[in-house]
Design an enzyme around this catalytic site. Sequence first.
Site, PDB file in Angstrom:
ATOM      1  N   GLU A  21      22.801   9.937  29.012  1.00 52.86           N
ATOM      2  CA  GLU A  21      22.541   8.841  29.947  1.00 52.86           C
ATOM      3  C   GLU A  21      22.048   7.598  29.215  1.00 52.86           C
ATOM      4  OE1 GLU A  21      21.224  10.782  34.096  1.00 52.86           O
ATOM      5  OE2 GLU A  21      19.904  11.282  32.421  1.00 52.86           O
ATOM      6  N   TYR A  53      16.150 -15.323  47.518  1.00 55.34           N
ATOM      7  CA  TYR A  53      16.810 -14.056  47.189  1.00 55.34           C
ATOM      8  C   TYR A  53      17.468 -14.071  45.820  1.00 55.34           C
ATOM      9  CZ  TYR A  53      20.722 -16.396  49.654  1.00 55.34           C
ATOM     10  OH  TYR A  53      21.663 -17.287  50.090  1.00 55.34           O
ATOM     11  N   LEU A  71      13.848   7.204  38.094  1.00 50.99           N
ATOM     12  CA  LEU A  71      14.144   6.126  39.027  1.00 50.99           C
ATOM     13  C   LEU A  71      12.871   5.629  39.706  1.00 50.99           C
ATOM     14  CD1 LEU A  71      17.404   7.457  40.729  1.00 50.99           C
ATOM     15  CD2 LEU A  71      17.173   5.982  38.720  1.00 50.99           C
ATOM     16  N   GLU A  72      11.912   6.525  39.895  1.00 52.25           N
ATOM     17  CA  GLU A  72      10.634   6.149  40.491  1.00 52.25           C
ATOM     18  C   GLU A  72       9.943   5.049  39.681  1.00 52.25           C
ATOM     19  OE1 GLU A  72      11.811   9.189  39.951  1.00 52.25           O
ATOM     20  OE2 GLU A  72      11.013  10.630  41.408  1.00 52.25           O
ATOM     21  N   LYS A  98      21.274   6.398  41.867  1.00 54.18           N
ATOM     22  CA  LYS A  98      22.177   6.703  40.753  1.00 54.18           C
ATOM     23  C   LYS A  98      23.455   7.258  41.365  1.00 54.18           C
ATOM     24  CE  LYS A  98      20.687   8.492  36.933  1.00 54.18           C
ATOM     25  NZ  LYS A  98      20.251   9.379  35.824  1.00 54.18           N
TER      26      LYS A  98
END
Length: 118
Positions: A21, A53, A71-72, A98
Amino acid sequence: MGKIRLNNIRVHANHGCLKEEAIIGSDYRVDLEVSANLSGPAESDRLSETVDYVHLNRIVKEEMSIKSNLLEHVAKRVLNRIFDEINDVDSAEVSVSKLNPPIMGDVESVSVILEAKR
């Protein structure tokens, strides 16, 4: 009060615990929603009075470019930057997904969703 949503921000990044990864990377989707008082800019029509934005999108892309195992961790960094840089945001929710995760199964995506309030 009002909300601004950025939907389906697509990013290629190198998050994950597997060596592959970090080398190959994966495709990700990020969804972001922020709450703020939008009554002023709704009347004035001035960008300087609202949550931009473009700024939110830049935060997401910059934080997604920094490798994390989880990811956290990425999601928390996005929230931290939003609250550090944009005073008008009262609350925010970020979802980091993901796509096609390497988890030995036919799974479209895996997501982590974090939310925070000022």
